[in-house]
Design an enzyme around this catalytic site. Structure first.
Site, PDB file in Angstrom:
ATOM      1  N   SER A 543       0.841  -1.189   0.000  1.00 34.24           N
ATOM      2  CA  SER A 543       0.000   0.000   0.000  1.00 34.24           C
ATOM      3  C   SER A 543       0.885   1.251   0.000  1.00 34.24           C
ATOM      4  O   SER A 543       1.670   1.449  -0.928  1.00 34.24           O
ATOM      5  CB  SER A 543      -0.964  -0.031   1.181  1.00 34.24           C
ATOM      6  OG  SER A 543      -1.995   0.905   1.026  1.00 34.24           O
ATOM      7  N   ASP A 629      -9.955  -3.607  -5.291  1.00 26.10           N
ATOM      8  CA  ASP A 629      -9.330  -2.720  -4.308  1.00 26.10           C
ATOM      9  C   ASP A 629      -9.742  -1.276  -4.571  1.00 26.10           C
ATOM     10  O   ASP A 629      -9.434  -0.720  -5.622  1.00 26.10           O
ATOM     11  CB  ASP A 629      -7.806  -2.858  -4.399  1.00 26.10           C
ATOM     12  CG  ASP A 629      -7.077  -2.099  -3.306  1.00 26.10           C
ATOM     13  OD1 ASP A 629      -7.708  -1.325  -2.572  1.00 26.10           O
ATOM     14  OD2 ASP A 629      -5.850  -2.288  -3.198  1.00 26.10           O
ATOM     15  N   HIS A 664      -8.296  -4.806  -1.071  1.00 19.86           N
ATOM     16  CA  HIS A 664      -7.020  -4.253  -0.608  1.00 19.86           C
ATOM     17  C   HIS A 664      -6.264  -5.229   0.302  1.00 19.86           C
ATOM     18  O   HIS A 664      -5.041  -5.279   0.283  1.00 19.86           O
ATOM     19  CB  HIS A 664      -7.278  -2.945   0.141  1.00 19.86           C
ATOM     20  CG  HIS A 664      -6.051  -2.122   0.371  1.00 19.86           C
ATOM     21  ND1 HIS A 664      -5.334  -1.552  -0.649  1.00 19.86           N
ATOM     22  CD2 HIS A 664      -5.414  -1.773   1.514  1.00 19.86           C
ATOM     23  CE1 HIS A 664      -4.309  -0.885  -0.159  1.00 19.86           C
ATOM     24  NE2 HIS A 664      -4.331  -1.005   1.157  1.00 19.86           N
TER      25      HIS A 664
END
Length: 691
Positions: A543, A629, A664
């Site tokens: 991320s 995501d 995610h």
């Protein structure tokens, strides 16, 4: 096998009189949030490209199938598959969760205290099977105060659009309409007639809180709070004494709270203190007092106390200390427990409210540990709590701890069925100087047989954003690398709060490059100290940690043997310029506002990984992403991969793996999570010739 190529279609972008070319921007669809909810709306050409990349990934990794299975079995072998949590004693029931050998999801059980009768009230595996879905994400699972109802929220795509359901526990029947497109969090009213929830807007931001009367139509739900700023999102919780509900509205940098009494028939939230940019505060209620945790005039937070929220005569209860992060409070009738963090190490502090004397709770002689606390029962008239700790080499242990007598009894120890000896591992806490002489803590974990002569490969993990601190906890999965003489190092770089609020501030906005410089300084320090050598480091981050990986590999590719980037935030300039995306507006105080501020634009443009790919040699790189995501859109890593393929001058591996049914956090379920780790680790073993 032919290397996948994404079609180029030139688009010249411009902002603040700066123009740049983007050959792959066409893959970003204007209806991207609809695509996340329904993948059939994905452009066929883009789907074909992602599938080609997946096929290429499988081709290049085909010689790792045995190692993937071996690592999967190793990791799973370190997990006690049939296990259960310690029970929490409520008023009428004890509640706990368990896992089974074959199951992938948790089971929630309870025992009636008066009869010792045990019943299963939730079974994730059965629920998933009933729904016949590949992805199964549980957002919240709440039991009503009268113990009659079970409320839960489900995300069946990975896109974090949660649907709320409420069922009668005795009959197992739904008692109200399902509530769609929520943030997932659920709070019951104390009379169990209502639930409170937050609704997602068209940009996937929770900015409204509703009250839903059980058994009624969702169309009749009452809006009790609406946040007008698009940068702020909202949530609701109950105070420790269960007398007030608090609504918190915040971005990453500023917060504002409202409150109303739990017995208000028509909730009318009242403002506690007006928002002030850069000021974060939260209020709790206990024993006829209100406690405010705030960074106003206290960079690393302090706690204040007041008798009333009407006149708000606040007095200092826990004072601020420089570069010591003051945490929140846990209340019991006769005790207050709080946490504080300094130099990437946390501790628990016990306070006697009658004398205001404080002492640290120490229950391990290890220097690098992660302590924790949880209540053993709802009744706060007790001296006993659950205290836990782990370290990078020691699995978690939970004790029943008597705060008065200091006696402790081991209740549960994380079992490693395949065996584990903590004495086989060495944990070190070192510091190194960054480019500006700030000292960066790093946690090193290695097998005692691994030489420190420069010959070892080393995995350097980093994140460094949003004030998120990396805790040096135990991870049984990492042992699959550490046992193969790969040293694991966590770099506690700026952008987190391991050394207080200043540590975060020095790693965001126009200081963001400190995050990257810190990481590179750590890498060079580890080479200098012979933990590894140049070209033997594997960088890993996910991320915003993927942003870190993209920035440092563009700057110093020669340091690395390989890079593993999970759901990486690599097209950060494009995302920052698009204010319709879910997270962008709420992150202006983290990364800046490139659209409205030229200085921010120039700064982000200078480090954004996608914009700074160069014609040069890169190390082996694995990039993973997920189609659903909504935090880091799949098109960011897809564009990054395509441009990197176009410009890099080496023959090293560049692999993109897209999960077509995940979000995610990757795949759902225990086995799914292990599979993803085994895949990452097999890539690392492949490039380090350890297969």
């Amino acid at each position: 096998m032919k290397i996948p190529q994404l079609r180029k279609k030139l688009e010249v972008k411009s902002c603040h009189d700066v123009s740049w070319e983007d050959n792959y921007s066409w893959i970003h669809q204007k209806n991207i949030l609809e695509v996340l909810k329904d993948s059939s709306k994905l452009l066929p050409e883009v789907r074909k490209y992602l599938e080609e990349e997946n096929a290429y990934f499988e081709y290049q990794m085909k010689n790792t199938k045995d190692s993937q299975k071996k690592i999967f079995d190793e990791i799973k072998g370190r997990i006690k598959l049939e296990d259960q949590s310690l029970p929490f004693k409520d008023v009428r029931y004890e509640y706990w969760t368990k896992t089974t050998e074959k199951g992938n999801y948790s089971i929630k059980l309870r025992k009636k205290i008066s009869t010792n009768e045990v019943e299963e009230i939730w079974n994730g595996d059965k629920e998933k099977e009933k729904l016949n879905t590949e992805y199964f994400g549980l957002g919240d699972l709440e039991v009503s105060f009268n113990d009659k109802y079970l409320a839960y929220s489900l995300d069946l795509k990975g896109s974090e659009y949660y649907t709320i359901h409420v069922r009668d526990i005795e009959t197992n029947k739904l008692i109200t309409e399902k509530i769609q497109e929520t943030s997932g969090s659920i709070t019951f009213s104390l009379d169990d007639k209502y639930i409170f929830y937050s609704k997602l807007d068209e940009h996937h931001r929770p900015r409204k809180i509703f009250r839903h009367k059980l058994g009624s139509s969702v169309l009749d739900d009452e809006l009790i709070f609406e946040e007008k700023s698009e940068a702020f999102t909202v949530g609701l919780g109950i105070s420790s004494d269960e007398k007030f509900f608090f609504i918190t509205s915040s971005d990453h940098n500023t917060s504002e709270q409202y409150y109303f009494s739990v017995d208000e028939q028509e909730p009318k939230p009242k403002l506690i203190q007006k928002r002030e940019r850069g000021i974060i505060y939260s209020v709790n209620s206990w024993d006829e007092n209100f406690y405010k945790h705030t960074n106003k005039d206290a960079e690393d937070f302090k706690i204040e106390r007041a008798r009333s929220l009407e006149d708000q005569n606040w007095e200092v209860f826990i004072p601020a200390r420089n570069e010591v992060l003051i945490g929140g409070l846990v209340f019991l009738k006769n005790w207050i427990i709080r946490s504080e963090t300094s130099n990437a190490l946390s501790k628990l502090i016990l306070r006697d409210p009658k004398t205001n004397k404080e002492e640290e709770i120490i229950f391990s002689d290890e220097k690098v540990v992660v302590p924790g606390i949880s209540l053993a029962q709802k009744d706060k008239n007790t001296d006993e709590v659950h205290l836990s700790y782990s370290s990078p080499k020691t699995p978690g242990r939970t004790y029943l701890y008597n705060l008065k007598t200091k006696e402790r009894k081991l209740l549960k120890e994380q079992e490693i069925p395949s065996g584990h000896n903590s004495d086989d591992y060495i944990v070190e806490r070192l510091e190194c100087s960054s480019h500006d002489n700030r000292l960066i803590p790093l946690t090193i974990t290695r097998h005692k047989s691994t030489p420190v002569d420069g010959s070892a490969n080393l995995l350097l993990y980093g994140y460094g954003s949003y004030g998120s601190s990396m805790t040096p906890n135990f991870s049984s999965t990492r042992l699959s690398l550490i046992n193969r003489d790969i040293i694991w190092v966590t770099a506690h770089i700026r952008g987190g709060m391991e050394k207080g609020m200043k540590w975060w501030k020095e790693g965001k906005l126009l200081n963001k490059k400190n995050t990257f410089e810190d990481y590179i300084a750590v890498a060079k320090f580890l080479i200098e100290k012979k933990y590894t050598s140049k070209g033997k480091i594997i960088g890993m981050g996910g991320s915003a940690g993927g942003l870190l990986m993209g920035a440092v590999v563009n700057k110093n590719p020669e340091l690395f043997k390989g890079i593993v980037m999970a759901v990486p935030f690599v097209d950060s300039l494009t995302t920052n310029l698009d204010h319709s995306l879910p997270l962008t507006v709420g992150e202006f105080d983290e990364f800046g506002n490139a659209k409205e501020n030229k200085e921010h634009f120039d700064y982000i443009y200078s480090y954004a990984p996608y914009n700074n790919i160069k014609k040069m040699d890169y190390p082996d790189i694995l990039i993973t992403t997920s189609l659903s995501d909504n935090r880091v859109l799949f098109d960011e890593p897809a564009k990054f991969t395509a441009k990197l393929r176009e410009l890099k001058t080496d023959n090293n591996l560049l692999l993109l793996k897209t999960e077509m049914n995940a979000g995610h956090g990757g795949k759902s379920g225990r086995d799914g999570a292990i599979e993803e780790i085994a895949l990452d680790y097999s890539f690392i073993l492949k490039i380090t010739d350890k297969i």
